[in-house]
Design a protein around this motif. Sequence first.
Motif, PDB file in Angstrom:
ATOM      1  N   UNK A   9       0.678  -1.364   0.146  1.00  0.00           N
ATOM      2  CA  UNK A   9      -0.036   0.027   0.154  1.00  0.00           C
ATOM      3  C   UNK A   9       0.905   1.320   0.022  1.00  0.00           C
ATOM      4  N   UNK A  10       1.938   1.110   0.641  1.00  0.00           N
ATOM      5  CA  UNK A  10       2.862   2.424   0.734  1.00  0.00           C
ATOM      6  C   UNK A  10       3.555   2.855  -0.394  1.00  0.00           C
ATOM      7  N   UNK A  11       3.976   1.431  -1.140  1.00  0.00           N
ATOM      8  CA  UNK A  11       4.677   1.762  -2.551  1.00  0.00           C
ATOM      9  C   UNK A  11       3.816   2.264  -3.534  1.00  0.00           C
ATOM     10  N   UNK A  12       2.538   1.714  -3.729  1.00  0.00           N
ATOM     11  CA  UNK A  12       1.718   1.874  -4.604  1.00  0.00           C
ATOM     12  C   UNK A  12       1.214   3.382  -4.459  1.00  0.00           C
ATOM     13  N   UNK A  13       1.036   3.780  -3.084  1.00  0.00           N
ATOM     14  CA  UNK A  13       0.668   5.055  -2.741  1.00  0.00           C
ATOM     15  C   UNK A  13       1.590   6.007  -3.411  1.00  0.00           C
ATOM     16  N   UNK A  14       2.640   5.974  -3.138  1.00  0.00           N
ATOM     17  CA  UNK A  14       3.789   6.760  -3.639  1.00  0.00           C
ATOM     18  C   UNK A  14       3.891   6.777  -5.157  1.00  0.00           C
ATOM     19  N   UNK A  15       3.535   5.733  -5.866  1.00  0.00           N
ATOM     20  CA  UNK A  15       3.306   5.804  -7.089  1.00  0.00           C
ATOM     21  C   UNK A  15       2.286   6.453  -7.721  1.00  0.00           C
ATOM     22  N   UNK A  16       1.074   6.501  -7.022  1.00  0.00           N
ATOM     23  CA  UNK A  16      -0.043   7.136  -7.484  1.00  0.00           C
ATOM     24  C   UNK A  16       0.168   8.680  -7.334  1.00  0.00           C
ATOM     25  N   UNK A  17       0.849   9.063  -6.012  1.00  0.00           N
ATOM     26  CA  UNK A  17       0.990  10.193  -5.794  1.00  0.00           C
ATOM     27  C   UNK A  17       1.876  10.976  -6.954  1.00  0.00           C
ATOM     28  N   UNK A  18       2.955  10.325  -7.312  1.00  0.00           N
ATOM     29  CA  UNK A  18       3.775  10.895  -8.326  1.00  0.00           C
ATOM     30  C   UNK A  18       3.011  10.917  -9.486  1.00  0.00           C
ATOM     31  N   UNK A  20      -0.306  11.320  -9.979  1.00  0.00           N
ATOM     32  CA  UNK A  20      -1.213  12.410  -9.832  1.00  0.00           C
ATOM     33  C   UNK A  20      -0.426  13.924  -9.836  1.00  0.00           C
ATOM     34  N   UNK A  21       0.623  14.074  -9.362  1.00  0.00           N
ATOM     35  CA  UNK A  21       1.403  15.445  -9.405  1.00  0.00           C
ATOM     36  C   UNK A  21       1.744  15.522 -10.851  1.00  0.00           C
ATOM     37  N   UNK A  22       2.263  14.364 -11.404  1.00  0.00           N
ATOM     38  CA  UNK A  22       2.554  14.417 -13.046  1.00  0.00           C
ATOM     39  C   UNK A  22       1.574  14.804 -13.879  1.00  0.00           C
ATOM     40  N   UNK A  23       0.367  14.387 -13.572  1.00  0.00           N
ATOM     41  CA  UNK A  23      -0.918  14.590 -14.407  1.00  0.00           C
ATOM     42  C   UNK A  23      -1.330  15.877 -14.138  1.00  0.00           C
ATOM     43  N   UNK A  56       2.074  14.206 -22.041  1.00  0.00           N
ATOM     44  CA  UNK A  56       2.443  13.926 -20.886  1.00  0.00           C
ATOM     45  C   UNK A  56       0.785  13.368 -20.170  1.00  0.00           C
ATOM     46  N   UNK A  57      -0.080  14.156 -20.599  1.00  0.00           N
ATOM     47  CA  UNK A  57      -1.419  13.776 -19.943  1.00  0.00           C
ATOM     48  C   UNK A  57      -1.921  12.677 -20.536  1.00  0.00           C
ATOM     49  N   UNK A  58      -1.328  12.175 -21.969  1.00  0.00           N
ATOM     50  CA  UNK A  58      -1.747  10.933 -22.552  1.00  0.00           C
ATOM     51  C   UNK A  58      -1.240   9.597 -21.994  1.00  0.00           C
ATOM     52  N   UNK A  59      -0.036   9.832 -21.389  1.00  0.00           N
ATOM     53  CA  UNK A  59       0.519   8.435 -20.700  1.00  0.00           C
ATOM     54  C   UNK A  59       0.053   8.359 -19.209  1.00  0.00           C
ATOM     55  N   UNK A  60      -0.046   9.617 -18.665  1.00  0.00           N
ATOM     56  CA  UNK A  60       0.150   9.535 -17.028  1.00  0.00           C
ATOM     57  C   UNK A  60      -1.424   9.213 -16.657  1.00  0.00           C
ATOM     58  N   UNK A  61      -2.429   9.583 -17.390  1.00  0.00           N
ATOM     59  CA  UNK A  61      -3.849   9.222 -16.752  1.00  0.00           C
ATOM     60  C   UNK A  61      -4.156   7.689 -17.114  1.00  0.00           C
ATOM     61  N   UNK A  62      -3.610   7.078 -18.015  1.00  0.00           N
ATOM     62  CA  UNK A  62      -3.871   5.564 -18.168  1.00  0.00           C
ATOM     63  C   UNK A  62      -3.029   4.764 -17.152  1.00  0.00           C
TER      64      UNK A  62
END
Length: 84
Positions: A9-18, A20-23, A56-62
Motif C-alpha cells: 500500500x505504501x509503495x503503490x501510494x507513492x507511485x499514485x502520488x507521483x 497525480x502530481x505529474x498529471x 504527458x497527460x496521455x500517458x500519465x492518466x492511463x
Amino acid sequence: MSLGIAAWIAVVSLIVLFLVVTLFTAAINATILVDQVPGGDAGLATTPALDTAYRTISWSFPALIGVVTIGVVVPLIVNFRRRK
C-alpha cells in the motif's frame, strides 16, 4: 494487516502520488500554454511545449488508472486467499 500488504500500500501510494502530481502539472501547464497560443483553444495551433504537455497527460492518466486498479485488486486477492 501484514507487513507485506502495508508495504504494498505504501509503495503503490507513492507511485499514485507521483502520477497525480505529474498529471495535474501537465494539465495546468497545458491550460496555461493553450491560452498563450493564438488559435490553441480551437486546436488550430500548437507549440512543442503544448505537445509535450498533451503527451504527458496521455500517458500519465492511463498509468494512474492502471496503478490504482492494480493497487486495489492485489490486496483484495491476498485478503480473499487468506480467508480460504
